[in-house]
Design a protein around this motif. Structure first.
Motif, PDB file in Angstrom:
ATOM      1  N   SER A  25       2.003  -9.900   2.443  1.00  0.00           N
ATOM      2  CA  SER A  25       0.938  -9.722   1.451  1.00  0.00           C
ATOM      3  C   SER A  25       0.795  -8.232   1.151  1.00  0.00           C
ATOM      4  O   SER A  25       1.225  -7.377   1.942  1.00  0.00           O
ATOM      5  N   ASN A  26       0.186  -7.899   0.025  1.00  0.00           N
ATOM      6  CA  ASN A  26      -0.055  -6.494  -0.313  1.00  0.00           C
ATOM      7  C   ASN A  26      -0.856  -5.802   0.783  1.00  0.00           C
ATOM      8  O   ASN A  26      -0.581  -4.655   1.135  1.00  0.00           O
ATOM      9  N   GLU A  27      -1.839  -6.502   1.318  1.00  0.00           N
ATOM     10  CA  GLU A  27      -2.674  -5.932   2.382  1.00  0.00           C
ATOM     11  C   GLU A  27      -1.836  -5.609   3.620  1.00  0.00           C
ATOM     12  O   GLU A  27      -1.978  -4.535   4.211  1.00  0.00           O
ATOM     13  N   ASP A  28      -0.946  -6.527   4.004  1.00  0.00           N
ATOM     14  CA  ASP A  28      -0.091  -6.284   5.168  1.00  0.00           C
ATOM     15  C   ASP A  28       0.886  -5.135   4.913  1.00  0.00           C
ATOM     16  O   ASP A  28       1.164  -4.344   5.805  1.00  0.00           O
ATOM     17  N   VAL A  29       1.404  -5.052   3.690  1.00  0.00           N
ATOM     18  CA  VAL A  29       2.310  -3.939   3.348  1.00  0.00           C
ATOM     19  C   VAL A  29       1.566  -2.618   3.481  1.00  0.00           C
ATOM     20  O   VAL A  29       2.070  -1.668   4.088  1.00  0.00           O
ATOM     21  N   ARG A  30       0.369  -2.542   2.941  1.00  0.00           N
ATOM     22  CA  ARG A  30      -0.410  -1.296   3.014  1.00  0.00           C
ATOM     23  C   ARG A  30      -0.704  -0.911   4.472  1.00  0.00           C
ATOM     24  O   ARG A  30      -0.606   0.250   4.850  1.00  0.00           O
TER      25      ARG A  30
END
Length: 78
Positions: free
Chosen positions: A62-67
């Protein structure tokens, strides 16, 4: 400004994401040399189709996990 290499992009699931969402529908695929962390080229499918095997585990996040993971990487680099 900081930067990451293609191995780190792969660790973040971004190469797979770029391939699946942008390049594969166009018959293109980015790759990397895992020894150098460099991407030398984009491959063009002879038949215009690129697909990952259906039994291949995904590396996409997810974008959150990537960040979150990117922030961790940057702490390790500094």
């Amino acid at each position: 400004m900081q930067s990451i290499d293609w191995n780190q992009m792969s660790e973040l699931g971004l190469i797979e994401r770029i391939n699946r969402e942008v390049l594969h529908p166009l018959g293109l695929a980015v790759s990397r040399n895992p020894e150098t962390g460099i991407s030398d080229s984009i491959f063009i499918a002879d038949d215009g189709v690129w697909e990952y095997p259906t039994d291949m585990p995904t590396t996409m996040m997810s974008n959150e996990d990537v960040r979150r993971k990117l922030a961790e990487m940057m702490k390790e680099i500094l």
